[in-house]
Design a protein around this motif. Structure first.
Motif, PDB file in Angstrom:
ATOM      1  N   ASP A  93       0.856  -1.176   0.000  1.00  0.00           N
ATOM      2  CA  ASP A  93       0.000   0.000   0.000  1.00  0.00           C
ATOM      3  C   ASP A  93       0.900   1.237   0.000  1.00  0.00           C
ATOM      4  O   ASP A  93       2.136   1.115  -0.011  1.00  0.00           O
ATOM      5  N   PRO A  94       0.348   2.441  -0.013  1.00  0.00           N
ATOM      6  CA  PRO A  94       1.198   3.648  -0.030  1.00  0.00           C
ATOM      7  C   PRO A  94       2.197   3.704   1.131  1.00  0.00           C
ATOM      8  O   PRO A  94       3.326   4.176   0.951  1.00  0.00           O
ATOM      9  N   TYR A  95       1.775   3.225   2.318  1.00  0.00           N
ATOM     10  CA  TYR A  95       2.703   3.263   3.454  1.00  0.00           C
ATOM     11  C   TYR A  95       3.906   2.344   3.208  1.00  0.00           C
ATOM     12  O   TYR A  95       5.048   2.686   3.549  1.00  0.00           O
ATOM     13  N   ALA A  96       3.659   1.194   2.611  1.00  0.00           N
ATOM     14  CA  ALA A  96       4.756   0.272   2.307  1.00  0.00           C
ATOM     15  C   ALA A  96       5.724   0.895   1.313  1.00  0.00           C
ATOM     16  O   ALA A  96       6.949   0.804   1.466  1.00  0.00           O
ATOM     17  N   VAL A 141       6.231   4.066   0.803  1.00  0.00           N
ATOM     18  CA  VAL A 141       6.967   5.155   1.471  1.00  0.00           C
ATOM     19  C   VAL A 141       8.144   4.587   2.255  1.00  0.00           C
ATOM     20  O   VAL A 141       9.258   5.123   2.221  1.00  0.00           O
ATOM     21  N   LEU A 142       7.904   3.476   2.977  1.00  0.00           N
ATOM     22  CA  LEU A 142       9.002   2.858   3.727  1.00  0.00           C
ATOM     23  C   LEU A 142      10.099   2.364   2.789  1.00  0.00           C
ATOM     24  O   LEU A 142      11.295   2.526   3.075  1.00  0.00           O
ATOM     25  N   TYR A 146       9.242  -2.088   8.232  1.00  0.00           N
ATOM     26  CA  TYR A 146       8.539  -2.619   7.056  1.00  0.00           C
ATOM     27  C   TYR A 146       8.168  -4.082   7.275  1.00  0.00           C
ATOM     28  O   TYR A 146       7.027  -4.500   7.000  1.00  0.00           O
ATOM     29  N   ALA A 179       5.406  -4.630   9.854  1.00  0.00           N
ATOM     30  CA  ALA A 179       4.057  -4.325   9.366  1.00  0.00           C
ATOM     31  C   ALA A 179       3.483  -5.451   8.529  1.00  0.00           C
ATOM     32  O   ALA A 179       2.332  -5.360   8.072  1.00  0.00           O
ATOM     33  N   TYR A 190       4.579  -6.577   5.549  1.00  0.00           N
ATOM     34  CA  TYR A 190       4.682  -6.427   4.099  1.00  0.00           C
ATOM     35  C   TYR A 190       5.583  -7.520   3.517  1.00  0.00           C
ATOM     36  O   TYR A 190       6.387  -8.136   4.232  1.00  0.00           O
TER      37      TYR A 190
END
Length: 392
Positions: free
Chosen positions: A49-52, A54-55, A84, A87, A89
């Motif tokens: 997702d966008p958070y992944a 970004v990381l 990461y 979370a 991912y």
């Protein structure tokens, strides 16, 4: 802040002055695209997702500072990667950012910090997969086996080992560069001293002859014009010879690595020295037969005789000198005597002249002894190896 070790001339190496833009951009693209492909084969992990992303982007962009702040980048990439993975991912090329950060820190000399950063990542990953997985995404995740953790530990050790190998190789290159630079400086110093000795010996001898003949010519200009003319002729010949030898020395500076245009003087030119000394009012008697020597030893012997006779002309009241050649096993004993008395405080020659003779002899493994004789006068005794090979 680390900026790399300075070069030999004190300037910072190019690695510390440049930002690694190209490699970082390529690595960032590889991480983003590679992780996207890796996610398709890991359906049980949390989808990207966008958070992944970004990381992933942060972990990659941190590598821009890996040459300037290697410790911070090593811990930063490990921390972001650990977040990461925590979370849930997918696994993928994001681990490469940790490897590059660790590699940069080890090569920069921060070994403990690099080990600590990858140790932090491994310990955190083990904690997540063996215990915290119950409360962390993805839901229904199962704990890792001991075998899986051993594989991860092996991966960590491989990164550290490769980084250490790179550090050792880089240090070897730095030592080799320093050794080459030191050898080049030593060769330059030796060449500078050689040229200084040549110029000193040529100019000191010729100018001494010119000085004596000029004084004689001035004294006889009115009373004996023919003798004054002879003195001027000697001055002309001595100055021409000096200019020729000085040009030969200077040509070696202009043409690096080229052979000299004229052969170096040797003992075969001893009769010329005797004639020049006679023109300066000094009678020289040769005792013994000048031997055949290799070029280096031949030049050294010629220059030692030249400097010794020049000192007699300049600093001794004697008008007679003796040059004796004798063999002592594999050594040539070269002795130059005058009967004195000294005409100045620096009898026996200038410090530069004697130092130059000693340097010539020492370069061949020989010795020079110079000093007043017990019965008056001055003696220069040179002992030179006479069995040197032609390439020495």
């Amino acid at each position: 802040m680390w900026r790399g070790a300075p070069d030999d001339d004190g300037a910072e190496p190019p690695l510390a002055r440049r930002w690694p833009w190209r490699s970082t951009v390529l690595l960032t693209a590889f991480v983003l695209i590679g992780t996207n492909f890796a996610a398709h084969s890991q359906p049980l992990r949390v989808p990207l997702d966008p958070y992944a992303r970004v990381l992933l982007l942060i972990a990659s962009v941190l590598l821009l500072w890996r040459h300037r702040y290697p410790v911070a980048v090593a811990f930063g990439t490990a921390t972001v990667t650990l977040g990461y993975l925590a979370a849930g991912y997918p696994y993928g090329p994001v681990l490469l950012t940790v490897a590059v950060g660790c590699f940069s820190a080890v090569v920069a000399g921060h070994r403990r910090a690099a080990w600590a950063s990858v140790g932090l990542l491994w310990a955190g990953h083990a904690l997540i997969t063996l215990w915290l997985y119950r409360w962390l995404p993805p839901s229904g995740d199962k704990g890792a086996s001991l075998t899986q953790e051993i594989v991860v530990a092996t991966w960590v050790l491989a990164i550290v080992a490769l980084s250490e190998l790179a550090r050792i190789r880089r240090e070897q290159w730095a030592r080799e560069r320093a050794d080459r630079a030191q050898a080049a400086r030593r060769r330059a110093d030796e060449e500078r001293l050689r040229i200084a000795r040549e110029l000193h010996d040529v100019l000191a001898h010729s100018i001494s002859v010119i000085n004596v003949q000029a004084g004689m010519g001035l004294a006889l200009l009115d009373s004996d014009p023919e003798q004054a003319r002879a003195a001027l002729t000697t001055i002309k010949a001595a100055s021409k010879e000096a200019l020729g030898e000085v040009r030969q020395v200077l040509d070696t500076l202009r043409t690096s690595g080229a052979a000299p245009r004229a052969p170096a003087p040797g003992l075969d030119r001893l009769p010329e020295l005797v004639e020049q000394a006679a023109a300066a009012g000094l009678t020289v008697r040769i005792e013994g037969e000048p031997p055949r020597l290799p070029p280096g030893a031949d030049l050294a012997a010629f220059r030692i005789v030249q400097e010794a006779l020049t000192n007699v002309v300049r600093h001794s009241g004697s008008r007679h000198a003796r040059v004796r050649f004798a063999h002592d096993g594999d050594a040539l004993r070269l002795c130059i005597d005058d009967d004195g008395p000294a005409t100045g405080a620096d009898a026996g020659g200038s410090g530069n002249g004697l130092a130059g003779m000693r340097e010539r002899a020492a370069a061949l493994g020989g010795t020079i002894e110079a000093g007043p004789r017990p019965d008056g006068g001055f003696r220069v005794l040179a002992v030179l190896p006479s069995h040197l090979r032609e390439d020495q």
